[in-house]
Design an enzyme around this catalytic site. Structure first.
Site, short mmCIF file in Angstrom:
data_model
loop_
_atom_site.label_atom_id
_atom_site.label_comp_id
_atom_site.label_asym_id
_atom_site.label_seq_id
_atom_site.Cartn_x
_atom_site.Cartn_y
_atom_site.Cartn_z
CE LYS A 57 3.89 75.45 -88.36
NZ LYS A 57 3.79 74.11 -88.93
CE LYS A 97 7.48 67.69 -89.02
NZ LYS A 97 6.05 68.01 -89.21
O1 NPG Z 1 10.55 73.73 -84.42
O2 NPG Z 1 9.98 71.80 -83.66
C1 NPG Z 1 9.74 72.81 -84.30
C2 NPG Z 1 8.37 72.96 -84.93
C3 NPG Z 1 8.40 73.02 -86.39
O3 NPG Z 1 6.50 73.93 -87.44
C4 NPG Z 1 7.01 72.99 -86.94
N1 NPG Z 1 6.38 71.85 -86.82
O4 NPG Z 1 3.86 71.15 -89.17
O5 NPG Z 1 5.94 70.76 -89.13
C5 NPG Z 1 4.93 71.15 -88.59
C6 NPG Z 1 5.02 71.73 -87.21
C7 NPG Z 1 4.29 71.04 -86.14
C8 NPG Z 1 4.21 71.66 -84.92
C9 NPG Z 1 3.73 69.85 -86.30
C10 NPG Z 1 3.51 71.09 -83.89
C11 NPG Z 1 3.05 69.27 -85.26
C12 NPG Z 1 2.94 69.89 -84.08
#
Ligand code: NPG
Length: 367
Positions: A162, A261
């Site tokens: 991130k 997703k």
């Molecule tokens: O491994 O499930 C996982 C998380 C991957 O970084 C991830 N998800 O922006 O894609 C994203 C993020 C996310 C996390 C989005 C928490 C929303 C909530």
């Protein structure tokens, strides 16, 4: 399927460590679990709406309310098939994650009744998928690198860091210095503007798989402009809300890579259509994650086993997020997770875990 009853259950899932993005930090997930009782088998699904409406406009409490007051009654009104759920729910605007949970629950019930796995139904061509790990913003670069070292030692094949303004070039350079050429991508969750093109361009030298969602959700044109200024491929996540938008984004050259997703696009069936759009245009795809429990992860694994998913997904083992998962834990083996092959999504919540972690239950029945 005749859906007789919809159970909406809120489950509290503490995270093994806080997960920080450009939008905030999660310490636990408030998960909405949907179970439908039908004339065949029960169907299960997890709604991926997060605790607060900061990532998208949906959140677990809102998804619960919109299912209780609007979407649930539409599903209960008359028999429905999984491929008819989206049309049945179309009179309600938005709420793709809530709609996806209902569609998945109906699909799960149908497939369990037929004794068929979700992976086979969706067109999976693999029985295991490569795991990537998403790593949140850390308190220090040393802490970040140590966390990454732990995941790499467990076998993860790709790291996604991130980033946000002020936490970008330095951690990425430090990662490359310590771990060499490990496949790496970045996720900005929309935290930059076109005015930051020079900072984003400074990341070109690190040979990244992509930078995910550098700009705002509704800024396809901005992403197309940025793509002309930097060498790193742009990946889109939040912006890709349907197969139609995926096609437009690719045609505009706003992205070279797409994250899929199911919750974000309204369900698994639309997710397959996004996959098909990308595959036909030779655009690489990976399966995103939203801190799912084993229930949501099982469905993601089935999807990620389709042939167009050419990049490792944000698909990690249960212990990446939870000490105790809601299902049998998913375990990383040689950098991969196995695709469930049992009926339906191939995983059900463990009865004891559900009992211990549930904070509220509401049952909807036909009026
Ligand atoms: O491994 O499930 C996982 C998380 C991957 O970084 C991830 N998800 O922006 O894609 C994203 C993020 C996310 C996390 C989005 C928490 C929303 C909530």
């Amino acid at each position: 399927m005749d859906v007789r009853e919809i159970e909406l259950r809120r489950v509290r899932m503490p995270l093994v460590r806080p997960f920080r993005t450009a939008h905030g930090v999660e310490h636990e997930r408030d998960v909405l679990v949907v179970r439908i009782a039908t004339d065949g088998a029960d169907g299960w699904a997890e709604c991926v709406a997060q605790n607060e409406p900061t990532y998208t406009s949906e959140w677990a409490g809102g998804a619960h309310a919109v299912i209780r007051d609007f979407l649930g009654p539409l599903v209960l009104r008359a028999p429905v098939t999984a491929d008819g759920v989206a049309a049945r729910l179309a009179e309600v605007q938005g709420h793709p994650m809530a709609k996806a949970a209902l569609e998945t629950a109906v699909l799960d019930a149908e497939l369990r009744t037929a004794g068929r796995s979700l992976a086979s139904f969706l067109g999976a061509t693999r029985d295991r998928v490569e795991c990537g790990v998403a790593v949140g913003i850390a308190n220090s670069i040393d802490a970040l690198l140590d966390e990454c070292a732990g995941y790499l030692a467990q076998g993860y094949r790709r790291v996604k860091l991130k980033i946000r303004p002020g936490w970008d070039v330095e951690p990425v350079a430090a990662f490359r210095k310590r771990f060499g050429s490990v496949p790496l991508q970045l996720d900005a969750n929309g935290a930059y503007t076109l005015a930051d093109a020079s900072i984003l361009g400074a990341l070109d030298e690190f040979e990244l798989l992509c930078i995910e969602q550098p700009l705002g959700v509704d800024d396809l044109r901005g992403h197309a402009g940025l793509a002309r200024l930097i060498a790193t491929p742009i990946g889109l996540d939040e912006s890709i809300t349907s197969a139609r938008v995926a096609r437009e984004a690719i045609e505009m050259q706003a992205c070279a890579v797409v994250c899929i997703k199911p919750g974000r696009v309204g369900g698994l069936l639309e997710a397959v259509r996004v996959h098909d759009v990308c595959r036909d245009r030779r655009v690489a795809v990976w399966c995103g994650g939203m801190l799912e429990t084993g229930l949501g992860r099982a469905a993601n694994l089935a999807l990620a086993a389709l042939p167009g998913f050419t990049l490792p997904g944000d698909l990690s083992a249960s212990d990446r997020y939870f000490d105790r998962d809601l299902t049998e834990p998913f375990v990383i083996e040689d950098g991969h997770l196995r695709v469930p092959d049992g009926p339906g999504v191939g995983a059900v919540p463990d009865r004891d875990a559900l009992r211990d972690l549930t904070t509220a239950v509401e049952v909807l029945t036909r009026a």
